[in-house]
Design a protein around this motif. Structure first.
Motif, short mmCIF file in Angstrom:
data_model
loop_
_atom_site.label_atom_id
_atom_site.label_comp_id
_atom_site.label_asym_id
_atom_site.label_seq_id
_atom_site.Cartn_x
_atom_site.Cartn_y
_atom_site.Cartn_z
N GLN A 199 -42.58 -39.72 77.84
CA GLN A 199 -43.31 -38.71 78.61
C GLN A 199 -42.44 -38.18 79.76
N THR A 200 -41.70 -39.08 80.40
CA THR A 200 -40.83 -38.68 81.50
C THR A 200 -39.70 -37.79 81.00
N MET A 201 -39.11 -38.13 79.86
CA MET A 201 -38.04 -37.31 79.31
C MET A 201 -38.55 -35.92 78.95
N GLU A 202 -39.74 -35.87 78.39
CA GLU A 202 -40.32 -34.56 78.03
C GLU A 202 -40.60 -33.73 79.28
N ARG A 203 -41.15 -34.37 80.31
CA ARG A 203 -41.47 -33.66 81.55
C ARG A 203 -40.22 -33.09 82.20
N ALA A 235 -50.77 -50.20 88.40
CA ALA A 235 -51.81 -49.75 89.32
C ALA A 235 -53.15 -49.96 88.62
N GLY A 236 -54.03 -50.74 89.25
CA GLY A 236 -55.26 -51.14 88.56
C GLY A 236 -54.89 -52.07 87.43
N ASP A 237 -55.23 -51.69 86.22
CA ASP A 237 -54.86 -52.49 85.05
C ASP A 237 -53.93 -51.72 84.12
N LYS A 238 -53.24 -50.69 84.67
CA LYS A 238 -52.42 -49.82 83.83
C LYS A 238 -50.98 -49.81 84.30
N ILE A 239 -50.04 -49.94 83.37
CA ILE A 239 -48.62 -49.79 83.69
C ILE A 239 -48.35 -48.32 83.92
N VAL A 240 -47.79 -47.99 85.08
CA VAL A 240 -47.61 -46.58 85.44
C VAL A 240 -46.15 -46.19 85.68
N SER A 241 -45.27 -47.18 85.86
CA SER A 241 -43.85 -46.90 86.06
C SER A 241 -43.06 -48.06 85.49
N CYS A 242 -41.85 -47.79 85.01
CA CYS A 242 -41.08 -48.84 84.35
C CYS A 242 -39.59 -48.50 84.40
N GLU A 243 -38.79 -49.53 84.26
CA GLU A 243 -37.35 -49.34 84.25
C GLU A 243 -36.68 -50.44 83.44
N LEU A 244 -35.67 -50.04 82.69
CA LEU A 244 -34.80 -50.99 82.00
C LEU A 244 -33.55 -51.16 82.85
N VAL A 245 -33.31 -52.39 83.28
CA VAL A 245 -32.13 -52.70 84.09
C VAL A 245 -31.19 -53.57 83.26
N LEU A 246 -29.94 -53.17 83.16
CA LEU A 246 -28.91 -53.98 82.52
C LEU A 246 -28.13 -54.70 83.61
N HIS A 247 -27.81 -55.97 83.39
CA HIS A 247 -27.14 -56.73 84.44
C HIS A 247 -26.23 -57.80 83.86
N CYS A 248 -25.13 -58.01 84.56
CA CYS A 248 -24.16 -59.02 84.16
C CYS A 248 -23.29 -59.35 85.36
N GLY A 258 -39.00 -44.47 83.72
CA GLY A 258 -39.85 -43.31 83.98
C GLY A 258 -41.12 -43.69 84.69
N THR A 259 -41.88 -42.67 85.05
CA THR A 259 -43.15 -42.83 85.77
C THR A 259 -44.13 -41.81 85.22
N LEU A 260 -45.38 -42.21 85.03
CA LEU A 260 -46.41 -41.27 84.61
C LEU A 260 -46.63 -40.22 85.70
N ARG A 261 -46.84 -38.99 85.28
CA ARG A 261 -47.02 -37.90 86.24
C ARG A 261 -48.16 -38.21 87.22
N GLU A 262 -49.28 -38.71 86.69
CA GLU A 262 -50.45 -38.93 87.54
C GLU A 262 -50.23 -40.08 88.53
N ALA A 263 -49.18 -40.89 88.29
CA ALA A 263 -48.92 -42.02 89.18
C ALA A 263 -47.92 -41.69 90.28
N LEU A 264 -47.33 -40.51 90.25
CA LEU A 264 -46.33 -40.16 91.26
C LEU A 264 -46.88 -40.26 92.69
N PRO A 265 -48.13 -39.82 92.95
CA PRO A 265 -48.64 -39.93 94.31
C PRO A 265 -48.83 -41.37 94.79
N LEU A 266 -48.83 -42.34 93.87
CA LEU A 266 -49.03 -43.74 94.24
C LEU A 266 -47.78 -44.38 94.82
#
Length: 351
Positions: A199-203, A235-248, A258-266
């Motif tokens: 959704q974030t890529m499309e936006r 937020a509440g019971d819904k995942i609204v933002s996420c990230e894949l982190v690579l580390h070594c 990405g982040t859901l559009r409706e969650a940006l104000p949070l």
């Protein structure tokens, strides 16, 4: 002294990666990451790694993608030619070797490029490792803008204090909105990640390249065990933002998310970044690399810079022309038949 070119499945690549000094050992130079990238490429393009080791403990690694030019340029003159580019992420040569060893490595690399009819190479160099010093002697360097890096070595309080005041304000806002985060070293919530990521890529009207398939992520536990983390904001019971982190070792990277559009104000994403810094510091990483923008000082860059106003490194790329005649002839041939040529790119044909 020994120069060789390895494939991702070669055990030798893994052995040499493990032998790198900690300060040079980043995920982008690992055979697991190379195998992961191979699956995203055109079947005509192959991931390889030029490697060098000597009896004095010197080790050098140089992963790259070997690309066949006929898949990139519709011109008879391109047939049989090849170029190389960095894997997605950071590239260039890493490791340590004496002057004689480095010279031997570059002689071997030049011979390999001639054998494969590679006429030019392009590398996105590592800003913290500073591996431009290991570039081929004939290579050129260009600074393409700032690269933002959060220094994780101070105390957690010091890291937070280094954020721009607007970020600290957003973190407090997220806390008031009861945004919580959790982290996983598995793919248990991959479906949620993909929904938000796509959704974030499309936006953002991202190019097709960034739509990594589900299989890419599903193979992370197999190919990069212990070197990836999914971080989720709820937020509440819904995942609204996420990230894949690579580390070594010392390095962690904001890779995809990405982040859901409706969650940006949070202000969920600032809280997510804050928790990533805490988690990566706890894992022993010294740096969290956020990257740069699509153009110098654009909105993306300034968004990232707010997390490390004093942590902007030069973002250097390296270009090496192995065969000047072929390079010039191909460019001239493209111009003659009206093919588009990029005037501001080292690989002028890669639009």
């Amino acid at each position: 002294m020994n120069f060789e070119v390895l494939e991702p499945g070669d055990r030798r690549w893994g052995e040499l990666f493990a032998a790198l000094p900690r300060a040079a050992r980043d995920v982008f130079y690992s055979p697991g990451f190379a195998s992961l990238c191979q699956e995203t490429l055109d079947v005509a393009h192959r991931v390889r790694c030029a490697a060098y080791a000597d009896d004095d403990g010197g080790v050098l690694l140089y992963p790259f993608v070997l690309r066949r030019m006929e898949t990139l340029v519709d011109l008879p003159a391109a047939a049989g030619l090849a170029d190389t580019i960095s894997l997605y992420g950071r590239g260039g040569v890493v490791g340590e070797a004496g002057a004689e060893g480095l010279a031997a490595f570059h002689r071997g690399l030049a011979a390999y490029m001639a054998e494969q009819r590679v006429f030019c190479s392009f590398d996105r160099l590592h800003p913290v490792i500073g591996n431009q010093r290991l570039n081929p002697p004939a290579g050129s360097l260009r600074d393409v803008g700032g690269f933002v890096v959060v220094d994780l070595r101070p105390s957690q309080e010091g890291i937070e204090a280094s954020f721009k005041s607007s970020v600290r304000k957003d973190i407090r806002k997220a806390a008031r909105n009861e945004v919580k985060c959790f982290i996983e070293g598995n793919c248990d919530h991959l479906g949620d990640f993909l929904d938000i990521y796509y959704q974030t890529m499309e936006r953002n009207a991202a190019s097709e390249f960034y739509y990594f398939p589900k299989e890419f992520f599903a193979r992370l536990p197999e190919l990069l065990p212990g070197m990836f983390s999914f971080i989720y904001a709820v937020a509440g019971d819904k995942i609204v933002s996420c990230e894949l982190v690579l580390h070594c070792a010392d390095y962690s990277h904001s890779f995809l998310g990405g982040t859901l559009r409706e969650a940006l104000p949070l202000a969920a994403n600032p809280m997510l970044k804050f928790e990533i810094c805490k988690e990566m510091k706890a894992c022993g990483c010294q740096y969290f690399l956020l990257g740069g923008g699509q153009a110098p000082d654009d909105g993306i860059f300034n968004f990232k810079k707010a997390y490390a106003p004093e942590g902007v490194y030069p973002s250097l790329v390296g270009g090496t022309v192995w065969n000047t005649q072929v390079y010039d002839d191909l460019r001239g041939g493209m111009l003659n038949v009206g093919l588009p040529v990029a005037t501001n790119r080292f690989q002028f044909y890669d639009l």
